[in-house]
Design a protein around this motif. Structure first.
Motif, PDB file in Angstrom:
ATOM      1  N   ILE A 112       0.867  -1.176   0.000  1.00 27.77           N
ATOM      2  CA  ILE A 112       0.000   0.000   0.000  1.00 27.77           C
ATOM      3  C   ILE A 112       0.902   1.223   0.000  1.00 27.77           C
ATOM      4  O   ILE A 112       1.773   1.347   0.880  1.00 27.77           O
ATOM      5  N   PRO A 113       0.763   2.115  -0.959  1.00 31.27           N
ATOM      6  CA  PRO A 113       1.625   3.306  -0.994  1.00 31.27           C
ATOM      7  C   PRO A 113       1.541   4.086   0.314  1.00 31.27           C
ATOM      8  O   PRO A 113       0.452   4.318   0.858  1.00 31.27           O
ATOM      9  N   LEU A 114       2.683   4.493   0.815  1.00 33.94           N
ATOM     10  CA  LEU A 114       2.716   5.191   2.098  1.00 33.94           C
ATOM     11  C   LEU A 114       1.942   6.506   2.098  1.00 33.94           C
ATOM     12  O   LEU A 114       1.379   6.880   3.136  1.00 33.94           O
ATOM     13  N   PRO A 115       1.854   7.246   0.980  1.00 32.11           N
ATOM     14  CA  PRO A 115       0.978   8.425   1.001  1.00 32.11           C
ATOM     15  C   PRO A 115      -0.481   8.079   1.287  1.00 32.11           C
ATOM     16  O   PRO A 115      -1.196   8.878   1.918  1.00 32.11           O
ATOM     17  N   GLU A 116      -0.947   6.895   0.848  1.00 32.37           N
ATOM     18  CA  GLU A 116      -2.318   6.484   1.162  1.00 32.37           C
ATOM     19  C   GLU A 116      -2.459   6.190   2.654  1.00 32.37           C
ATOM     20  O   GLU A 116      -3.465   6.554   3.279  1.00 32.37           O
ATOM     21  N   PHE A 117      -1.469   5.520   3.233  1.00 37.61           N
ATOM     22  CA  PHE A 117      -1.467   5.295   4.677  1.00 37.61           C
ATOM     23  C   PHE A 117      -1.484   6.625   5.424  1.00 37.61           C
ATOM     24  O   PHE A 117      -2.267   6.825   6.359  1.00 37.61           O
ATOM     25  N   ALA A 118      -0.630   7.559   4.996  1.00 35.40           N
ATOM     26  CA  ALA A 118      -0.544   8.854   5.668  1.00 35.40           C
ATOM     27  C   ALA A 118      -1.864   9.611   5.579  1.00 35.40           C
ATOM     28  O   ALA A 118      -2.262  10.298   6.531  1.00 35.40           O
ATOM     29  N   ARG A 119      -2.541   9.490   4.462  1.00 36.84           N
ATOM     30  CA  ARG A 119      -3.840  10.162   4.302  1.00 36.84           C
ATOM     31  C   ARG A 119      -4.824   9.672   5.350  1.00 36.84           C
ATOM     32  O   ARG A 119      -5.576  10.467   5.934  1.00 36.84           O
ATOM     33  N   VAL A 120      -4.817   8.371   5.638  1.00 39.01           N
ATOM     34  CA  VAL A 120      -5.761   7.821   6.619  1.00 39.01           C
ATOM     35  C   VAL A 120      -5.381   8.246   8.031  1.00 39.01           C
ATOM     36  O   VAL A 120      -6.231   8.686   8.813  1.00 39.01           O
ATOM     37  N   VAL A 121      -4.090   8.157   8.394  1.00 33.97           N
ATOM     38  CA  VAL A 121      -3.716   8.520   9.764  1.00 33.97           C
ATOM     39  C   VAL A 121      -3.740  10.031   9.987  1.00 33.97           C
ATOM     40  O   VAL A 121      -3.691  10.492  11.135  1.00 33.97           O
ATOM     41  N   SER A 122      -3.841  10.805   8.909  1.00 39.13           N
ATOM     42  CA  SER A 122      -3.958  12.261   9.084  1.00 39.13           C
ATOM     43  C   SER A 122      -5.245  12.642   9.801  1.00 39.13           C
ATOM     44  O   SER A 122      -5.382  13.772  10.280  1.00 39.13           O
ATOM     45  N   ALA A 123      -6.184  11.696   9.917  1.00 40.11           N
ATOM     46  CA  ALA A 123      -7.433  11.953  10.643  1.00 40.11           C
ATOM     47  C   ALA A 123      -7.280  11.804  12.148  1.00 40.11           C
ATOM     48  O   ALA A 123      -8.242  12.054  12.888  1.00 40.11           O
ATOM     49  N   LEU A 124      -6.114  11.392  12.638  1.00 46.58           N
ATOM     50  CA  LEU A 124      -5.885  11.332  14.080  1.00 46.58           C
ATOM     51  C   LEU A 124      -6.008  12.735  14.680  1.00 46.58           C
ATOM     52  O   LEU A 124      -5.508  13.707  14.109  1.00 46.58           O
ATOM     53  N   ARG A 125      -6.644  12.823  15.836  1.00 44.64           N
ATOM     54  CA  ARG A 125      -6.891  14.117  16.460  1.00 44.64           C
ATOM     55  C   ARG A 125      -6.520  14.096  17.945  1.00 44.64           C
ATOM     56  O   ARG A 125      -6.925  13.195  18.689  1.00 44.64           O
ATOM     57  N   ALA A 126      -5.762  15.103  18.374  1.00 42.18           N
ATOM     58  CA  ALA A 126      -5.434  15.295  19.781  1.00 42.18           C
ATOM     59  C   ALA A 126      -5.094  16.765  19.980  1.00 42.18           C
ATOM     60  O   ALA A 126      -4.400  17.355  19.141  1.00 42.18           O
ATOM     61  N   PRO A 127      -5.553  17.387  21.068  1.00 42.33           N
ATOM     62  CA  PRO A 127      -5.326  18.824  21.260  1.00 42.33           C
ATOM     63  C   PRO A 127      -3.852  19.228  21.268  1.00 42.33           C
ATOM     64  O   PRO A 127      -3.510  20.307  20.779  1.00 42.33           O
ATOM     65  N   LEU A 128      -2.982  18.366  21.786  1.00 44.45           N
ATOM     66  CA  LEU A 128      -1.558  18.684  21.843  1.00 44.45           C
ATOM     67  C   LEU A 128      -0.786  18.161  20.637  1.00 44.45           C
ATOM     68  O   LEU A 128       0.435  18.353  20.563  1.00 44.45           O
ATOM     69  N   GLY A 129      -1.492  17.503  19.710  1.00 44.94           N
ATOM     70  CA  GLY A 129      -0.850  17.121  18.468  1.00 44.94           C
ATOM     71  C   GLY A 129      -0.560  15.637  18.324  1.00 44.94           C
ATOM     72  O   GLY A 129      -0.735  14.839  19.251  1.00 44.94           O
ATOM     73  N   VAL A 130      -0.100  15.286  17.120  1.00 47.43           N
ATOM     74  CA  VAL A 130       0.299  13.926  16.755  1.00 47.43           C
ATOM     75  C   VAL A 130       1.753  14.000  16.305  1.00 47.43           C
ATOM     76  O   VAL A 130       2.106  14.808  15.437  1.00 47.43           O
ATOM     77  N   TYR A 131       2.613  13.163  16.895  1.00 41.74           N
ATOM     78  CA  TYR A 131       4.041  13.192  16.596  1.00 41.74           C
ATOM     79  C   TYR A 131       4.527  11.760  16.371  1.00 41.74           C
ATOM     80  O   TYR A 131       3.949  10.799  16.885  1.00 41.74           O
ATOM     81  N   SER A 132       5.618  11.632  15.621  1.00 42.86           N
ATOM     82  CA  SER A 132       6.073  10.303  15.235  1.00 42.86           C
ATOM     83  C   SER A 132       7.586  10.201  15.253  1.00 42.86           C
ATOM     84  O   SER A 132       8.298  11.223  15.292  1.00 42.86           O
ATOM     85  N   ILE A 133       8.070   8.965  15.229  1.00 43.55           N
ATOM     86  CA  ILE A 133       9.464   8.653  14.954  1.00 43.55           C
ATOM     87  C   ILE A 133       9.492   7.580  13.872  1.00 43.55           C
ATOM     88  O   ILE A 133       8.435   7.076  13.454  1.00 43.55           O
ATOM     89  N   LEU A 134      10.688   7.216  13.426  1.00 38.04           N
ATOM     90  CA  LEU A 134      10.856   6.174  12.414  1.00 38.04           C
ATOM     91  C   LEU A 134      11.390   4.899  13.047  1.00 38.04           C
ATOM     92  O   LEU A 134      12.055   4.927  14.087  1.00 38.04           O
ATOM     93  N   GLY A 135      11.099   3.768  12.377  1.00 35.96           N
ATOM     94  CA  GLY A 135      11.631   2.479  12.790  1.00 35.96           C
ATOM     95  C   GLY A 135      12.493   1.876  11.701  1.00 35.96           C
ATOM     96  O   GLY A 135      12.660   2.448  10.618  1.00 35.96           O
ATOM     97  N   ASN A 136      13.014   0.699  11.970  1.00 35.85           N
ATOM     98  CA  ASN A 136      13.930   0.065  11.021  1.00 35.85           C
ATOM     99  C   ASN A 136      13.271  -0.229   9.681  1.00 35.85           C
ATOM    100  O   ASN A 136      13.887  -0.066   8.619  1.00 35.85           O
ATOM    101  N   HIS A 137      11.995  -0.641   9.673  1.00 33.58           N
ATOM    102  CA  HIS A 137      11.333  -0.957   8.402  1.00 33.58           C
ATOM    103  C   HIS A 137      11.097   0.280   7.550  1.00 33.58           C
ATOM    104  O   HIS A 137      11.014   0.175   6.324  1.00 33.58           O
ATOM    105  N   ASP A 138      10.994   1.431   8.161  1.00 35.52           N
ATOM    106  CA  ASP A 138      10.853   2.662   7.384  1.00 35.52           C
ATOM    107  C   ASP A 138      12.120   2.916   6.567  1.00 35.52           C
ATOM    108  O   ASP A 138      12.042   3.454   5.457  1.00 35.52           O
ATOM    109  N   TRP A 139      13.247   2.526   7.113  1.00 37.04           N
ATOM    110  CA  TRP A 139      14.512   2.627   6.386  1.00 37.04           C
ATOM    111  C   TRP A 139      14.703   1.460   5.424  1.00 37.04           C
ATOM    112  O   TRP A 139      15.091   1.636   4.273  1.00 37.04           O
ATOM    113  N   TRP A 140      14.450   0.246   5.885  1.00 34.89           N
ATOM    114  CA  TRP A 140      14.694  -0.938   5.057  1.00 34.89           C
ATOM    115  C   TRP A 140      13.810  -0.947   3.816  1.00 34.89           C
ATOM    116  O   TRP A 140      14.200  -1.493   2.777  1.00 34.89           O
TER     117      TRP A 140
END
Length: 317
Positions: A107-135
């Protein structure tokens, strides 16, 4: 007197055993990874925590998006369930694409990002990367540098990716920090020991004594985390994908320390919570560690209903 079973009794017992094994396999391959989703609450009493700072944090780890085991409608279910918890803050701990051994269709990652962009929290949504994001990013592997595709996709929908960086946030007038380090095993070369993590450099950016929530992908880094950090959050292990009687048999061979497989770990006053995450890797099995949203109630010993909550796997040492 020893009474041996008849041939019919033996075959009946063998058939029953095969049925149990078969049904367990069906559950582990086809039900737990695909259809179960749990919310695992923790309310740890943390060191260096500001009195009166009450914080509700949803932690999401190891999506491994790809068909058939993590399609977009499953991601949407996770997003809706997370939003319904009404967290103050949402933290995502890396490994967004699935590996090839468990993927029939990427599944193209932009499609995944489009779905998780609906996450909502007053202080925000933040992320880090893992090994599979690099691999998963062949170009990043070739140039041995980022940004990887997962980072571009998330940042394009407004979700910051924190690599060796910190951010000061304020809740009800009380400050705290979130910090995220780079991945420890970003490159596939077997003789490559270089990671993207810079824990000392990251923590050096913190400028006051407010509490710190630290995001790491692989839990091994916890051994180097100083007691300045109130709580470390990790993913990567999937809880071992098979967890029986509080033990994850596949993790010991990988990490050499089964304590770092899953749950709440306390070491000399320092605390870490390891999420079981959502997806699968290597083999498409989950048994005894269903896909989970970790829900932290920090600065409070109770959930909204007034009941004490504690997640599984408290390990002290």
């Amino acid at each position: 007197m020893l009474i041996l079973p008849s041939r019919r009794q033996f075959l009946t017992g063998l058939g029953a055993s095969a049925g149990v094994v078969g049904s367990t396999g069906v559950y582990a391959f086809g039900i737990e990874p695909l259809y179960r989703l749990v919310v695992t609450p923790y309310a740890p009493v943390l060191p260096n925590w500001t009195p009166g700072l009450s914080l509700r944090v949803a932690v999401l780890a190891d999506f491994h998006v790809g068909e058939p085991f993590m399609p977009l409608d499953r991601i949407a279910e996770i997003v809706d369930t997370t939003n319904a918890l009404k967290p103050d803050l949402i933290l995502m701990l890396g490994d967004y694409p699935a590996g090839p051994s468990v993927t029939y269709r990427k599944i193209p990652l932009p499609e995944f990002a489009r779905v998780v962009s609906a996450l909502r929290a007053p202080l925000g949504v933040y992320s880090i990367l893992g090994n599979h994001d690099w691999w998963d990013d062949k170009q990043a592997q070739a140039r041995r540098d980022g940004p990887v595709e997962a980072q571009r996709a998330l940042e394009n929908v407004g979700i910051p990716v924190m690599e060796n960086d910190v951010l000061r946030l304020v809740k009800d007038g009380k400050p705290f920090w979130i910090a995220g380090v780079g991945d420890q095993i970003p490159f596939l070369l077997e003789d490559d020991e270089g990671g993207r993590d810079d824990l000392p450099g990251t923590l050096a950016k913190i400028t006051d004594s407010a509490p710190v929530l630290l995001m790491i992908h692989e839990p091994d880094l916890f051994l180097d985390v100083p007691d300045r950090v109130s709580l470390t959050l990790a993913g990567h292990t999937h809880g071992g994908q098979v967890r029986l009687f509080g033990y994850s048999p596949a993790i010991a061979a990988i990490h050499g320390n089964n304590d770092f497989a899953y749950g709440h770990v306390v070491r000399k006053g320092r605390q870490m919570i390891i999420s079981g995450g959502f997806g699968v890797s290597r083999i498409p099995v989950r048994l005894g560690v269903p896909p989970e949203i970790v829900l932290l109630n920090l600065g409070s010993a109770s959930d909204p209903a007034g009941k004490t909550v504690q997640g599984p796997g408290l390990i002290q040492g």
